[in-house]
Structures are given as structure tokens and as C-alpha cells.
Design a protein around this motif. Structure first.
Motif, PDB file in Angstrom:
ATOM      1  N   ASP A 118       0.829  -1.207   0.026  1.00  0.00           N
ATOM      2  CA  ASP A 118      -0.137   0.027   0.122  1.00  0.00           C
ATOM      3  C   ASP A 118       0.896   1.326   0.072  1.00  0.00           C
ATOM      4  N   PRO A 119       0.392   2.037  -0.677  1.00  0.00           N
ATOM      5  CA  PRO A 119       1.162   3.615  -0.733  1.00  0.00           C
ATOM      6  C   PRO A 119       1.148   4.001   0.945  1.00  0.00           C
ATOM      7  N   LEU A 120       2.118   4.822   0.920  1.00  0.00           N
ATOM      8  CA  LEU A 120       2.367   5.567   2.471  1.00  0.00           C
ATOM      9  C   LEU A 120       1.413   6.649   2.881  1.00  0.00           C
ATOM     10  N   ALA A 121       0.705   7.082   1.767  1.00  0.00           N
ATOM     11  CA  ALA A 121      -0.238   8.078   1.738  1.00  0.00           C
ATOM     12  C   ALA A 121      -1.426   8.143   0.838  1.00  0.00           C
ATOM     13  N   THR A 122      -2.539   8.581   1.019  1.00  0.00           N
ATOM     14  CA  THR A 122      -3.672   8.597   0.374  1.00  0.00           C
ATOM     15  C   THR A 122      -3.867   9.803  -0.565  1.00  0.00           C
ATOM     16  N   PRO A 123      -4.550   9.718  -1.319  1.00  0.00           N
ATOM     17  CA  PRO A 123      -4.945  11.161  -2.390  1.00  0.00           C
ATOM     18  C   PRO A 123      -5.620  12.054  -1.397  1.00  0.00           C
ATOM     19  N   LEU A 177      -8.007  18.147  -5.259  1.00  0.00           N
ATOM     20  CA  LEU A 177      -7.352  17.619  -6.320  1.00  0.00           C
ATOM     21  C   LEU A 177      -8.071  17.931  -7.474  1.00  0.00           C
ATOM     22  N   THR A 178      -7.328  18.220  -8.709  1.00  0.00           N
ATOM     23  CA  THR A 178      -8.015  18.468 -10.017  1.00  0.00           C
ATOM     24  C   THR A 178      -8.549  17.026 -10.538  1.00  0.00           C
ATOM     25  N   ALA A 179      -9.163  16.871 -11.415  1.00  0.00           N
ATOM     26  CA  ALA A 179      -9.836  15.612 -11.965  1.00  0.00           C
ATOM     27  C   ALA A 179      -8.364  14.854 -12.676  1.00  0.00           C
ATOM     28  N   GLU A 180      -7.513  15.604 -13.209  1.00  0.00           N
ATOM     29  CA  GLU A 180      -6.349  14.981 -13.887  1.00  0.00           C
ATOM     30  C   GLU A 180      -5.415  14.680 -12.686  1.00  0.00           C
ATOM     31  N   GLU A 181      -5.326  15.421 -11.685  1.00  0.00           N
ATOM     32  CA  GLU A 181      -4.241  14.810 -10.286  1.00  0.00           C
ATOM     33  C   GLU A 181      -5.028  13.725  -9.668  1.00  0.00           C
ATOM     34  N   ALA A 182      -6.216  13.644  -9.384  1.00  0.00           N
ATOM     35  CA  ALA A 182      -6.871  12.655  -8.955  1.00  0.00           C
ATOM     36  C   ALA A 182      -6.833  11.321  -9.754  1.00  0.00           C
ATOM     37  N   ALA A 195      -1.095   6.082  -8.413  1.00  0.00           N
ATOM     38  CA  ALA A 195       0.080   5.754  -9.159  1.00  0.00           C
ATOM     39  C   ALA A 195       1.116   6.497  -8.487  1.00  0.00           C
ATOM     40  N   LEU A 196       1.174   7.890  -8.590  1.00  0.00           N
ATOM     41  CA  LEU A 196       2.276   8.595  -8.281  1.00  0.00           C
ATOM     42  C   LEU A 196       2.559   8.377  -6.651  1.00  0.00           C
TER      43      LEU A 196
END
Length: 131
Positions: free
Chosen positions: A2-7, A18-23, A28-29
Motif C-alpha cells: 500500500d502507498p504510504l499516503a492517500t490522495p 485535487l483536480t480531476a487530472e491530479e486525482a 500511481a504517483l
């Protein structure tokens, strides 16, 4: 892993939604960034039980993952039928509460109960399994 942080953590850090593109790219990032952090630190950051095989430096075994919540067992690995694996009893090792296990505490009275063939080869034991 799991990632160490969430969106949501990312949005909170940015102080905006977050913008739609960022979300769309955030998961993945965050996974990529988490993999880089785990690789750089050599830490898992995930709670769980692990067992590692380590060689001491002198009488000290350093545990690779931190933080360590508990050390439940230390086993000296004999590596042969003549020198079998032996679980070190309480008093045969101490844990400093952080990341260090001392294999030779001052109280060595427990050595009297070792099998004679194992005690004869004690000097060759240099690997331990720590849980």
C-alpha cells in the motif's frame, strides 16, 4: 504494498482539492513515491510479524526494521546435525527496546542445560533467527 499516503492526505497537504487530472494520477504517483521511500530507507512501514536471519557483530544483533514492538524469540542456528538449532531461553538474550539484541547477557547459567555436542561447537555458531 500500500502507498504510504492517500490522495486525501495529498489534498490536505496541498490545502486544496485535487483536480480531476491530479486525482486520476494520484494513486500511481503515491505508489511510486512510496516505493522510492521504502527503497531508500530499507524499511517496510507496515506493521506485522517478521523473522530475520542475522549475523551478530560481536555479541550484538541489529534488527533491520524499525520500529520494533517486541522480540519474541532468538534461535541460534547450528547448521548441522552435530550442532542443532537452539532457541535461546529467557536470560540468553536481551532486547534494548529499540533495535538491538544482545546475545551474551551477564547471566550465562542457562548454558549448563545445552546438549554437550552443541556446547562443544558453540564457537562456530554465528547466525541467529530473530522473531
Amino acid at each position: 504494498m500500500d502507498p504510504l499516503a492517500t490522495p486525501e492526505d495529498l489534498a490536505a497537504r496541498l490545502g486544496r482539492d485535487l483536480t480531476a487530472e491530479e486525482a486520476a494520477r494520484a494513486e500511481a504517483l503515491l505508489r511510486d513515491a512510496s516505493a522510492l521511500i521504502r527503497g531508500w530507507t530499507r524499511q517496510d512501514f507496515t506493521a506485522g510479524e517478521s523473522t530475520v536471519v542475522l549475523r551478530p557483530v560481536g555479541t550484538v544483533v541489529r534488527l533491520p526494521q524499525r520500529p520494533v514492538q517486541a522480540v519474541t524469540a532468538v534461535v541460534a542456528l547450528g547448521g548441522s546435525d552435530a550442532i542443532p538449532d537452539v532457541a535461546l531461553p529467557t536470560g540468553g538474550w536481551t532486547w534494548d527496546g529499540a533495535d538491538k539484541v544482545d546475545i551474551w547477557p551477564p547471566d550465562t547459567s542457562w548454558l549448563l542445560s545445552l546438549p554437550e555436542t552443541w556446547a562443544d561447537g558453540w564457537g562456530s555458531v554465528d547466525t541467529y533467527r530473530v522473531t
